[in-house]
Design an enzyme around this catalytic site. Structure first.
Site, PDB file in Angstrom:
ATOM      1  N   HIS A 509     -32.141  50.312  -3.320  1.00 41.59           N
ATOM      2  CA  HIS A 509     -31.417  49.406  -4.218  1.00 41.59           C
ATOM      3  C   HIS A 509     -32.380  48.281  -4.589  1.00 41.59           C
ATOM      4  O   HIS A 509     -32.387  47.210  -3.973  1.00 41.59           O
ATOM      5  CB  HIS A 509     -30.154  48.880  -3.531  1.00 41.59           C
ATOM      6  CG  HIS A 509     -29.235  48.152  -4.464  1.00 41.59           C
ATOM      7  ND1 HIS A 509     -28.312  48.789  -5.251  1.00 41.59           N
ATOM      8  CD2 HIS A 509     -29.118  46.835  -4.765  1.00 41.59           C
ATOM      9  CE1 HIS A 509     -27.653  47.906  -5.984  1.00 41.59           C
ATOM     10  NE2 HIS A 509     -28.131  46.700  -5.711  1.00 41.59           N
ATOM     11  N   ASP A 554     -29.601  57.118   1.359  1.00 39.93           N
ATOM     12  CA  ASP A 554     -30.731  56.821   0.465  1.00 39.93           C
ATOM     13  C   ASP A 554     -30.301  57.044  -0.981  1.00 39.93           C
ATOM     14  O   ASP A 554     -30.731  57.978  -1.647  1.00 39.93           O
ATOM     15  CB  ASP A 554     -31.927  57.718   0.823  1.00 39.93           C
ATOM     16  CG  ASP A 554     -33.109  57.443  -0.091  1.00 39.93           C
ATOM     17  OD1 ASP A 554     -33.183  56.339  -0.664  1.00 39.93           O
ATOM     18  OD2 ASP A 554     -33.958  58.348  -0.244  1.00 39.93           O
ATOM     19  N   GLU A 563     -30.708  48.498   0.288  1.00 41.14           N
ATOM     20  CA  GLU A 563     -31.408  47.492  -0.504  1.00 41.14           C
ATOM     21  C   GLU A 563     -32.716  47.132   0.213  1.00 41.14           C
ATOM     22  O   GLU A 563     -32.962  47.580   1.350  1.00 41.14           O
ATOM     23  CB  GLU A 563     -30.537  46.233  -0.686  1.00 41.14           C
ATOM     24  CG  GLU A 563     -31.108  45.291  -1.733  1.00 41.14           C
ATOM     25  CD  GLU A 563     -30.142  44.168  -2.167  1.00 41.14           C
ATOM     26  OE1 GLU A 563     -29.012  44.086  -1.659  1.00 41.14           O
ATOM     27  OE2 GLU A 563     -30.560  43.380  -3.043  1.00 41.14           O
TER      28      GLU A 563
HETATM   29  O1  G3I Z   1     -21.478  38.207  11.648  1.00 39.16           O
HETATM   30  C1  G3I Z   1     -20.537  39.246  11.387  1.00 39.16           C
HETATM   31  C2  G3I Z   1     -20.235  40.021  12.653  1.00 39.16           C
HETATM   32  O2  G3I Z   1     -19.624  39.179  13.597  1.00 39.16           O
HETATM   33  C3  G3I Z   1     -19.336  41.195  12.325  1.00 39.16           C
HETATM   34  O3  G3I Z   1     -19.166  42.003  13.485  1.00 39.16           O
HETATM   35  C4  G3I Z   1     -20.001  42.035  11.232  1.00 39.16           C
HETATM   36  C5  G3I Z   1     -19.102  43.160  10.748  1.00 39.16           C
HETATM   37  O4  G3I Z   1     -17.983  42.703  10.078  1.00 39.16           O
HETATM   38  O5  G3I Z   1     -20.279  41.232  10.099  1.00 39.16           O
HETATM   39  C6  G3I Z   1     -21.156  40.184  10.373  1.00 39.16           C
HETATM   40  O6  G3I Z   1     -21.407  39.467   9.170  1.00 39.16           O
HETATM   41  C7  G3I Z   1     -22.119  40.161   8.167  1.00 39.16           C
HETATM   42  C8  G3I Z   1     -23.402  39.384   7.883  1.00 39.16           C
HETATM   43  O7  G3I Z   1     -24.061  39.942   6.778  1.00 39.16           O
HETATM   44  C9  G3I Z   1     -24.358  39.402   9.075  1.00 39.16           C
HETATM   45  O8  G3I Z   1     -24.688  40.703   9.428  1.00 39.16           O
HETATM   46  C10 G3I Z   1     -21.261  40.244   6.937  1.00 39.16           C
HETATM   47  O9  G3I Z   1     -20.173  41.106   7.181  1.00 39.16           O
HETATM   48  C11 G3I Z   1     -22.058  40.780   5.781  1.00 39.16           C
HETATM   49  O10 G3I Z   1     -21.290  40.758   4.598  1.00 39.16           O
HETATM   50  C12 G3I Z   1     -23.297  39.938   5.584  1.00 39.16           C
HETATM   51  O11 G3I Z   1     -24.093  40.560   4.612  1.00 39.16           O
HETATM   52  C13 G3I Z   1     -25.013  39.748   3.931  1.00 39.16           C
HETATM   53  C14 G3I Z   1     -25.018  40.192   2.476  1.00 39.16           C
HETATM   54  O12 G3I Z   1     -26.021  39.499   1.764  1.00 39.16           O
HETATM   55  C15 G3I Z   1     -23.685  39.978   1.783  1.00 39.16           C
HETATM   56  O13 G3I Z   1     -23.413  38.641   1.690  1.00 39.16           O
HETATM   57  C16 G3I Z   1     -26.401  39.971   4.538  1.00 39.16           C
HETATM   58  O14 G3I Z   1     -26.475  39.396   5.841  1.00 39.16           O
HETATM   59  C17 G3I Z   1     -27.471  39.349   3.671  1.00 39.16           C
HETATM   60  O15 G3I Z   1     -28.733  39.756   4.159  1.00 39.16           O
HETATM   61  C18 G3I Z   1     -27.308  39.811   2.221  1.00 39.16           C
HETATM   62  O16 G3I Z   1     -28.246  39.142   1.447  1.00 39.16           O
HETATM   63  C19 G3I Z   1     -28.372  39.560   0.095  1.00 39.16           C
HETATM   64  C20 G3I Z   1     -28.272  38.312  -0.766  1.00 39.16           C
HETATM   65  O17 G3I Z   1     -26.988  37.779  -0.643  1.00 39.16           O
HETATM   66  C21 G3I Z   1     -28.611  38.629  -2.224  1.00 39.16           C
HETATM   67  N1  G3I Z   1     -29.877  39.301  -2.307  1.00 39.16           N
HETATM   68  C22 G3I Z   1     -29.951  40.519  -1.564  1.00 39.16           C
HETATM   69  C23 G3I Z   1     -29.715  40.264  -0.087  1.00 39.16           C
HETATM   70  C24 G3I Z   1     -29.820  41.537   0.732  1.00 39.16           C
HETATM   71  O18 G3I Z   1     -28.743  42.399   0.566  1.00 39.16           O
HETATM   72  O1  9MR Z   2     -27.177  44.397  -6.466  1.00 38.75           O
HETATM   73  C1  9MR Z   2     -26.523  43.451  -5.632  1.00 38.75           C
HETATM   74  C2  9MR Z   2     -27.301  43.256  -4.354  1.00 38.75           C
HETATM   75  O2  9MR Z   2     -28.570  42.735  -4.624  1.00 38.75           O
HETATM   76  C3  9MR Z   2     -26.505  42.379  -3.399  1.00 38.75           C
HETATM   77  O3  9MR Z   2     -27.137  42.289  -2.151  1.00 38.75           O
HETATM   78  C4  9MR Z   2     -25.125  42.952  -3.198  1.00 38.75           C
HETATM   79  C5  9MR Z   2     -24.248  42.143  -2.260  1.00 38.75           C
HETATM   80  O4  9MR Z   2     -24.004  40.894  -2.678  1.00 38.75           O
HETATM   81  O5  9MR Z   2     -24.469  43.074  -4.427  1.00 38.75           O
HETATM   82  C6  9MR Z   2     -25.137  43.928  -5.340  1.00 38.75           C
HETATM   83  O6  9MR Z   2     -24.462  43.918  -6.550  1.00 38.75           O
HETATM   84  C7  9MR Z   2     -23.317  44.719  -6.588  1.00 38.75           C
HETATM   85  C8  9MR Z   2     -22.093  43.821  -6.659  1.00 38.75           C
HETATM   86  O7  9MR Z   2     -21.961  43.020  -5.509  1.00 38.75           O
HETATM   87  C9  9MR Z   2     -20.860  44.666  -6.868  1.00 38.75           C
HETATM   88  N1  9MR Z   2     -21.009  45.553  -8.009  1.00 38.75           N
HETATM   89  C10 9MR Z   2     -22.167  46.445  -7.903  1.00 38.75           C
HETATM   90  C11 9MR Z   2     -23.453  45.658  -7.755  1.00 38.75           C
HETATM   91  C12 9MR Z   2     -24.650  46.597  -7.561  1.00 38.75           C
HETATM   92  O8  9MR Z   2     -24.695  47.603  -8.428  1.00 38.75           O
END
Ligand code: G3I
Ligand code: 9MR
Length: 584
Positions: A509, A554, A563
């Site tokens: 991704h 994948d 991603e």
């Molecule tokens: O801490 C809780 C844990 O207690 C629980 O057991 C588990 C399952 O529910 O979730 C844990 O929290 C998660 C957290 O990551 C830490 O692992 C959240 O559910 C999960 O939604 C969160 O995901 C984050 C994601 O963004 C969505 O917000 C990722 O850490 C974070 O690395 C990711 O970062 C994104 C940026 O926002 C945008 N750019 C891409 C990047 C990578 O995907």
């Molecule tokens: O592409 C986005 C990715 O970089 C982020 O980590 C992710 C979680 O916030 O979200 C992806 O975007 C998706 C969006 O949240 C929901 N619609 C589909 C997008 C990807 O195709």
């Protein structure tokens, strides 16, 4: 026989290049080193799992073979002669709860002869080819460190440096609008830096943290990505290439500070773009409100960067340090500015309602860079808990970075603090080593969350640091087995890094990789990895009832498992450097 010779040439190329030869190293970071997959003597089955990059001669070597049927014999075939050079038997079958597989394991640690081999299981199952040799990680390190170049914003990725993945510059970021939630009006320039991930956002927290992990690698192993090694535009400017690459991010991050010292949380569009190339993504970008966590991460990173950079440009280093101190003051006065996306914004939130780990890291870097008592006072009263919790990454792993910095400068610390930090670090490493030894594939994780591959590595990072204090063989084994997991000894059968190994992710991704029309994704990127919580909005066909370690697909659609991201790559240079230093 042709693919076979290609393989030999490739392995010679890799093993003949010594780490001290920057000139030769730069030749490795080109298309010859990646995606070399047509090299089997016997067709391979990916039911035989191990490190697809290979093993150092004296390393522990364990292959895991999935499947219910009994196995009676396993042999090692030398691909240079076609002959069987070792025959052995696997351990008895066992069930692996995290992957839901029944498996046999085969320990061939005793086999140490450098060369290229395939495993043969009974009559007609063969593994991918693998190498035993001291050069297995040399080109991998360069490829992984080089991946940050491909994330550069606002500059052409040239054919000379980007090879087939060259592309036009995206996002000049010279006219970025303040979001109304900042309370400010008008446009501002905030150019450069790295894209965060598969999306085009620039997020201070994750950028500063990732750059901090890379800087720690550079501080610990200053000679392993020298000037000229990465084939980036600054190569051969007299400055270490990894430092040059990190500076590209520092120059952007330094623009994200408000006049009062606080630091804006991120620079993104309001919503994520589609699967298009960076230069095609022309939606208006915004500066989003300030946050305490970003401000302390900013302070830590720039204070750390100032130490590294002062011998090259002392004025710039002083300016960064002054910015870092100003940020500290704002953070202290505004301890609870927690970032939430404004109602009209849906890009990554990086929300964190506990900035104490960021503050600890900032205090540590500022203390070492300035020697000022204020920071030591803060540190003394706020030593962190070093118990590792899964998900410790961009949100809280930086407290370890603070500890590593302090222990690297032990002489300036009161003895009691140094002793306490060491004791805690060793206790944490013992706990984590125990986890590595317990879980299925000898990886330190049994709760697979978003970005689990970063947890796998961060666990190993802590253990590797503890090894510097107490060089127990169990620690180095645990680091090596974490790398083995990452490069293929895992329940998915994938090497988790694009362009490395025989079965790397091909559909990450990552918008540029998806939209550039090139079959191979941009190389050197670690994918997020298995994520049991599968938070993808789209339909992703995970294997039926996917057990935790198999919750990985994948496919482009799976941003929750496939991603790529700055902070999932940033522990790896350090771990590979650790391994390279241990190879004898
Ligand atoms: O801490 C809780 C844990 O207690 C629980 O057991 C588990 C399952 O529910 O979730 C844990 O929290 C998660 C957290 O990551 C830490 O692992 C959240 O559910 C999960 O939604 C969160 O995901 C984050 C994601 O963004 C969505 O917000 C990722 O850490 C974070 O690395 C990711 O970062 C994104 C940026 O926002 C945008 N750019 C891409 C990047 C990578 O995907
Ligand atoms: O592409 C986005 C990715 O970089 C982020 O980590 C992710 C979680 O916030 O979200 C992806 O975007 C998706 C969006 O949240 C929901 N619609 C589909 C997008 C990807 O195709």
């Amino acid at each position: 026989m042709k693919p076979f010779f290609t393989l030999l040439l490739l392995s010679l190329l890799v093993s003949c290049n010594t780490i001290d030869s920057a000139k030769e190293k730069s030749n490795l970071v080109d298309e010859k080193t990646v995606l070399e997959t047509s090299r089997y003597l016997h067709p391979a089955s990916n039911t035989i799992r191990f490190n697809q990059l290979g093993y150092f001669p004296k390393e522990k070597k364990i292959a895991t073979i999935t499947g219910n049927s009994d196995i009676t014999s396993i042999s090692i075939i030398d691909l240079t002669t076609g002959e069987t050079c070792m025959k052995g038997q696997p351990y008895d079958k066992v069930f692996f709860p995290l992957s839901g597989d029944t498996i046999h394991q085969f320990d061939f640690s005793g086999f140490q002869k450098p060369g290229v081999y395939q495993l043969q299981v009974d009559e007609n199952r063969y593994s991918y080819p693998f190498e035993i040799g001291e050069g297995i990680y040399d080109s991998a390190l360069l490829l992984v460190a080089k991946s940050y170049y491909y994330h550069r914003v606002g500059t052409d990725i040239t054919k000379q440096h980007g090879m087939k993945w060259h592309r036009p510059a995206g996002h000049p970021d010279t006219n970025v609008l303040y979001h109304s939630a900042t309370g400010k009006k008008g446009f501002v320039a905030s150019p450069g830096g790295w894209y965060d991930a598969g999306d085009f956002g620039k997020y201070v927290m994750n950028g500063a943290f990732s750059a901090g992990q890379l800087l720690h690698a550079l501080e610990t192993y200053p000679d392993l990505c020298p000037d000229g090694s990465l084939n980036i535009p600054e190569s051969r400017n007299g400055i270490n290439d990894l430092l040059d690459e990190i500076k590209y991010e520092a120059d952007w991050i330094a623009t994200m500070q408000d006049d009062d010292g606080g630091v804006f949380h991120k620079l993104t569009t309001k919503n994520f773009a589609g699967a298009i190339m960076p230069h095609e993504a022309t939606e208006q970008r915004y500066i989003m409100p300030k946050s305490t966590a970003s401000t302390f991460d900013f302070a830590a990173f720039l204070a750390k960067m100032a130490r590294q950079y002062k011998k090259y440009d002392s004025n710039l280093a002083e300016a960064w340090l002054a910015q870092a101190q100003k940020a500290w003051q704002w953070g202290v006065q505004n301890p609870t500015e927690y970032f939430k996306n404004p109602a009209d914004v849906s890009t990554g939130e990086y929300g964190d309602e506990d900035a104490s780990q960021e503050q600890f890291w900032a205090a540590a870097e500022l203390f070492v860079s300035t020697g000022e008592q204020t920071y030591l006072d803060y540190l003394s009263g706020n030593l962190p808990d070093l118990t590792y919790t899964y998900g410790d990454g961009w949100k809280s792993f930086m407290r370890y970075l603070g500890v590593f910095t302090l222990l690297d400068n032990e002489g300036s610390l009161p003895e009691a603090i140094a002793a306490q930090l060491k004791e805690q670090l060793i206790a944490s490493a013992d706990d984590l080593t125990n986890r590595v030894q317990t879980f299925d594939y000898r990886q330190g994780v049994n709760d697979f969350q978003w970005g689990s591959n970063s947890d796998i590595q961060n666990v190993a990072f802590v253990i590797a640091e503890a090894y510097e204090i107490d060089p127990k063989p169990a620690y180095s084994d645990a680091v090596f087995s974490s790398l083995n997991y990452l490069f293929g000894h895992n329940a998915t059968g994938y090497s988790m890094v694009t362009g490395l190994g025989d079965n790397p992710p091909m559909h990450i991704h990552h918008r540029a990789s998806k939209a550039d029309g090139i079959v191979e994704p941009v190389p050197g990127f670690v994918c997020g990895g298995p994520n049991y919580y599968k938070q993808d909005a789209n339909d992703v066909n995970y294997p039926a009832d996917a057990p935790p370690m198999k919750s990985y697909m994948d496919v482009w659609e799976s941003y929750a498992s496939n991603e790529v991201c700055l902070n999932w790559n940033s522990p790896l240079p350090y771990l590979l450097m650790f391994a390279i230093e241990q190879r004898k």
